[in-house]
Design a protein around this motif. Structure first.
Motif, PDB file in Angstrom:
ATOM      1  N   GLY A 273      68.867  60.615 -25.195  1.00 32.49           N
ATOM      2  CA  GLY A 273      68.251  61.628 -24.355  1.00 32.49           C
ATOM      3  C   GLY A 273      67.414  61.209 -23.166  1.00 32.49           C
ATOM      4  O   GLY A 273      67.183  62.020 -22.280  1.00 32.49           O
ATOM      5  N   THR A 274      66.937  59.973 -23.086  1.00 37.39           N
ATOM      6  CA  THR A 274      65.995  59.665 -22.009  1.00 37.39           C
ATOM      7  C   THR A 274      66.714  59.341 -20.703  1.00 37.39           C
ATOM      8  O   THR A 274      67.786  58.725 -20.701  1.00 37.39           O
ATOM      9  CB  THR A 274      65.101  58.457 -22.369  1.00 37.39           C
ATOM     10  OG1 THR A 274      65.938  57.290 -22.461  1.00 37.39           O
ATOM     11  CG2 THR A 274      64.390  58.676 -23.698  1.00 37.39           C
ATOM     12  N   PRO A 275      66.118  59.717 -19.565  1.00 35.44           N
ATOM     13  CA  PRO A 275      66.724  59.396 -18.269  1.00 35.44           C
ATOM     14  C   PRO A 275      66.906  57.890 -18.056  1.00 35.44           C
ATOM     15  O   PRO A 275      67.931  57.468 -17.511  1.00 35.44           O
ATOM     16  CB  PRO A 275      65.723  59.960 -17.260  1.00 35.44           C
ATOM     17  CG  PRO A 275      64.997  61.032 -17.989  1.00 35.44           C
ATOM     18  CD  PRO A 275      64.914  60.563 -19.407  1.00 35.44           C
ATOM     19  N   ASP A 276      65.945  57.090 -18.495  1.00 35.66           N
ATOM     20  CA  ASP A 276      66.083  55.646 -18.299  1.00 35.66           C
ATOM     21  C   ASP A 276      67.189  55.070 -19.188  1.00 35.66           C
ATOM     22  O   ASP A 276      67.968  54.217 -18.751  1.00 35.66           O
ATOM     23  CB  ASP A 276      64.761  54.913 -18.517  1.00 35.66           C
ATOM     24  CG  ASP A 276      64.087  55.296 -19.822  1.00 35.66           C
ATOM     25  OD1 ASP A 276      63.802  56.501 -20.017  1.00 35.66           O
ATOM     26  OD2 ASP A 276      63.868  54.408 -20.661  1.00 35.66           O
ATOM     27  N   GLY A 277      67.310  55.581 -20.407  1.00 38.78           N
ATOM     28  CA  GLY A 277      68.404  55.153 -21.284  1.00 38.78           C
ATOM     29  C   GLY A 277      69.753  55.542 -20.696  1.00 38.78           C
ATOM     30  O   GLY A 277      70.714  54.763 -20.729  1.00 38.78           O
ATOM     31  N   GLN A 278      69.819  56.734 -20.135  1.00 37.22           N
ATOM     32  CA  GLN A 278      71.068  57.196 -19.522  1.00 37.22           C
ATOM     33  C   GLN A 278      71.433  56.374 -18.289  1.00 37.22           C
ATOM     34  O   GLN A 278      72.588  56.009 -18.092  1.00 37.22           O
ATOM     35  CB  GLN A 278      70.957  58.677 -19.167  1.00 37.22           C
ATOM     36  CG  GLN A 278      70.944  59.577 -20.415  1.00 37.22           C
ATOM     37  CD  GLN A 278      70.754  61.039 -20.082  1.00 37.22           C
ATOM     38  OE1 GLN A 278      70.380  61.401 -18.959  1.00 37.22           O
ATOM     39  NE2 GLN A 278      70.997  61.901 -21.055  1.00 37.22           N
ATOM     40  N   LEU A 279      70.419  56.074 -17.473  1.00 36.80           N
ATOM     41  CA  LEU A 279      70.715  55.300 -16.260  1.00 36.80           C
ATOM     42  C   LEU A 279      71.138  53.876 -16.617  1.00 36.80           C
ATOM     43  O   LEU A 279      72.061  53.324 -16.011  1.00 36.80           O
ATOM     44  CB  LEU A 279      69.503  55.284 -15.317  1.00 36.80           C
ATOM     45  CG  LEU A 279      69.737  54.552 -13.987  1.00 36.80           C
ATOM     46  CD1 LEU A 279      70.908  55.145 -13.209  1.00 36.80           C
ATOM     47  CD2 LEU A 279      68.473  54.562 -13.126  1.00 36.80           C
ATOM     48  N   ARG A 280      70.482  53.286 -17.595  1.00 35.78           N
ATOM     49  CA  ARG A 280      70.891  51.956 -18.068  1.00 35.78           C
ATOM     50  C   ARG A 280      72.359  51.961 -18.491  1.00 35.78           C
ATOM     51  O   ARG A 280      73.136  51.105 -18.084  1.00 35.78           O
ATOM     52  CB  ARG A 280      70.086  51.562 -19.315  1.00 35.78           C
ATOM     53  CG  ARG A 280      68.772  50.928 -19.054  1.00 35.78           C
ATOM     54  CD  ARG A 280      68.111  50.558 -20.404  1.00 35.78           C
ATOM     55  NE  ARG A 280      66.699  50.337 -20.253  1.00 35.78           N
ATOM     56  CZ  ARG A 280      66.167  49.201 -19.789  1.00 35.78           C
ATOM     57  NH1 ARG A 280      66.942  48.190 -19.445  1.00 35.78           N
ATOM     58  NH2 ARG A 280      64.859  49.092 -19.666  1.00 35.78           N
TER      59      ARG A 280
ATOM     60  N   LEU B 298      77.583  62.513 -11.310  1.00 35.95           N
ATOM     61  CA  LEU B 298      77.107  61.994 -12.600  1.00 35.95           C
ATOM     62  C   LEU B 298      75.873  61.114 -12.377  1.00 35.95           C
ATOM     63  O   LEU B 298      74.845  61.262 -13.062  1.00 35.95           O
ATOM     64  CB  LEU B 298      78.233  61.210 -13.283  1.00 35.95           C
ATOM     65  CG  LEU B 298      77.934  60.620 -14.660  1.00 35.95           C
ATOM     66  CD1 LEU B 298      77.575  61.706 -15.665  1.00 35.95           C
ATOM     67  CD2 LEU B 298      79.146  59.812 -15.171  1.00 35.95           C
ATOM     68  N   PHE B 299      75.962  60.197 -11.428  1.00 33.62           N
ATOM     69  CA  PHE B 299      74.797  59.358 -11.100  1.00 33.62           C
ATOM     70  C   PHE B 299      73.627  60.227 -10.618  1.00 33.62           C
ATOM     71  O   PHE B 299      72.492  60.065 -11.047  1.00 33.62           O
ATOM     72  CB  PHE B 299      75.153  58.358  -9.990  1.00 33.62           C
ATOM     73  CG  PHE B 299      75.820  57.095 -10.483  1.00 33.62           C
ATOM     74  CD1 PHE B 299      75.069  56.029 -10.942  1.00 33.62           C
ATOM     75  CD2 PHE B 299      77.202  56.970 -10.475  1.00 33.62           C
ATOM     76  CE1 PHE B 299      75.670  54.859 -11.386  1.00 33.62           C
ATOM     77  CE2 PHE B 299      77.816  55.803 -10.920  1.00 33.62           C
ATOM     78  CZ  PHE B 299      77.053  54.745 -11.384  1.00 33.62           C
ATOM     79  N   ARG B 300      73.930  61.152  -9.718  1.00 31.82           N
ATOM     80  CA  ARG B 300      72.872  61.944  -9.090  1.00 31.82           C
ATOM     81  C   ARG B 300      72.133  62.776 -10.131  1.00 31.82           C
ATOM     82  O   ARG B 300      70.907  62.878 -10.110  1.00 31.82           O
ATOM     83  CB  ARG B 300      73.473  62.836  -8.008  1.00 31.82           C
ATOM     84  CG  ARG B 300      72.449  63.356  -7.010  1.00 31.82           C
ATOM     85  CD  ARG B 300      73.142  64.118  -5.890  1.00 31.82           C
ATOM     86  NE  ARG B 300      74.079  65.090  -6.423  1.00 31.82           N
ATOM     87  CZ  ARG B 300      75.383  65.163  -6.103  1.00 31.82           C
ATOM     88  NH1 ARG B 300      75.909  64.332  -5.225  1.00 31.82           N
ATOM     89  NH2 ARG B 300      76.162  66.081  -6.639  1.00 31.82           N
ATOM     90  N   ASP B 301      72.885  63.371 -11.065  1.00 29.47           N
ATOM     91  CA  ASP B 301      72.244  64.233 -12.067  1.00 29.47           C
ATOM     92  C   ASP B 301      71.294  63.439 -12.962  1.00 29.47           C
ATOM     93  O   ASP B 301      70.214  63.929 -13.319  1.00 29.47           O
ATOM     94  CB  ASP B 301      73.309  64.945 -12.911  1.00 29.47           C
ATOM     95  CG  ASP B 301      74.002  66.048 -12.122  1.00 29.47           C
ATOM     96  OD1 ASP B 301      73.571  66.323 -10.977  1.00 29.47           O
ATOM     97  OD2 ASP B 301      74.979  66.629 -12.628  1.00 29.47           O
ATOM     98  N   VAL B 302      71.701  62.233 -13.323  1.00 34.85           N
ATOM     99  CA  VAL B 302      70.820  61.388 -14.141  1.00 34.85           C
ATOM    100  C   VAL B 302      69.555  61.027 -13.354  1.00 34.85           C
ATOM    101  O   VAL B 302      68.435  61.110 -13.874  1.00 34.85           O
ATOM    102  CB  VAL B 302      71.572  60.116 -14.610  1.00 34.85           C
ATOM    103  CG1 VAL B 302      70.605  59.111 -15.234  1.00 34.85           C
ATOM    104  CG2 VAL B 302      72.671  60.481 -15.606  1.00 34.85           C
ATOM    105  N   VAL B 303      69.735  60.660 -12.086  1.00 36.43           N
ATOM    106  CA  VAL B 303      68.574  60.286 -11.258  1.00 36.43           C
ATOM    107  C   VAL B 303      67.658  61.492 -11.047  1.00 36.43           C
ATOM    108  O   VAL B 303      66.431  61.402 -11.229  1.00 36.43           O
ATOM    109  CB  VAL B 303      69.025  59.702  -9.901  1.00 36.43           C
ATOM    110  CG1 VAL B 303      67.838  59.514  -8.958  1.00 36.43           C
ATOM    111  CG2 VAL B 303      69.760  58.375 -10.105  1.00 36.43           C
TER     112      VAL B 303
END
Lengths: 196, 196
Positions: free
Chosen positions: B79-86, B131-136
């Motif tokens: 669930g975390t944004p940083d986990g998702q971006l990683r 996909l990238f933009r939504d996570v950021v």
């Protein structure tokens, strides 16, 4: 100006850059370039020995132009690594937004450069990368930049700026100046600059 | 496998990808592709209606492949944004290091895609960027990412990973895993992630 011809060297290069952007080097013939410059194929050969020589002129113009602008920016930036990186990224971004077509050829047609001219083009590209890398490495040495990966950081900064030539439109809502402000901030973030 | 032909669809695509990397789409003829696949030009047309159809297959494979890998990575990341971006950056980097030739075609030949197939390719590219933009953007909304420029940050992350296909060599000193570790760190730096 005395001696200037209506359809000369610059018209040939402009026509070639436009076509290389649309169809790539191998997809463009000398005849196409001549047609775009409104001259005969034969008259192209008054200026250039071959299509390959035209490509090398464009690559040289693109890489040398970017290198001159960025080098001058670093030299005028004063002594701090963050000031140098700001100036460098700013010049890099401005170059890629204002010389889009040259930059696209510079970024995509290295594969098409043949013969001894290739060494010159590769040397210019390496020189450009070294300029970024030296600024980043010095910032890391002086503990102004905290990144643990200066080489990947350098490459990321270069490609972030370079990719601007692929999507930037002059008639968009943002000025080149505003764009450069934003990418300055991105470059400092990449190297993990934390003001003391 | 029953019905599988020694020189079929995959050989044609492999030959085409290799040639598009070397000479670009417009610089490659159907005859060249056939020669590279060790078959006749006529037998190519059993599998593909045109060189354009071959390009669209490769573009689709590249863009769809990257999108599938990165989407799956985000979904499995928790669930975390940083986990998702990683997870997202890791998948993006691994794709570009392990599918280099497809990725080069995907990154450089959009200009060559014609007709109705173009919409599909553009839609896949836009989907990838989204996909990238939504996570950021979610990380910024939740104040986990401090960047003031989420759109430029998104583009910088995408192009940093994408450019890997231009220089990565399998026989280099670094593993793909180590490369992905480093670019994970770069992606988090770009969005100014500061653990709470």
């Amino acid at each position: 100006m005395a001696g200037e011809q209506p359809n000369g060297r610059d018209d040939i290069l402009d026509s070639a850059v436009r076509l290389f952007n649309e169809r790539g080097y191998y997809g463009t013939s000398t005849r196409d370039i001549a047609k775009g410059a409104e001259m005969t194929a034969a008259s192209i050969y008054h200026h250039f020995a071959s299509k390959q020589e035209i490509l090398q002129s464009i690559m040289g113009r693109a890489l040398q132009g970017a290198l001159s602008m960025t080098r001058a920016a670093v030299i005028r930036a004063g002594g701090t690594p963050d000031g140098q990186l700001r100036a460098l990224m700013r010049a890099w971004v401005v170059f890629h937004a204002t010389h889009r077509r040259d930059a696209v050829v510079g970024a995509t047609e290295l594969r098409s450069v043949e013969g001894p001219g290739r060494d010159r083009v590769v040397a210019l590209r390496d020189e450009q990368e070294a300029l970024f890398r030296d600024v980043v490495l010095r910032g890391v040495e002086e503990s102004v930049f905290a990144t643990g990966f200066p080489y990947e950081a350098t490459r990321s900064i270069i490609s972030a700026g370079q990719s601007i030539c692929m999507w930037w439109r002059d008639d968009g809502p943002m000025s080149v100046d505003e764009l450069a402000d934003r990418y300055e901030a991105i470059a400092l973030a990449i190297v993990e600059y934390h003001p003391a």
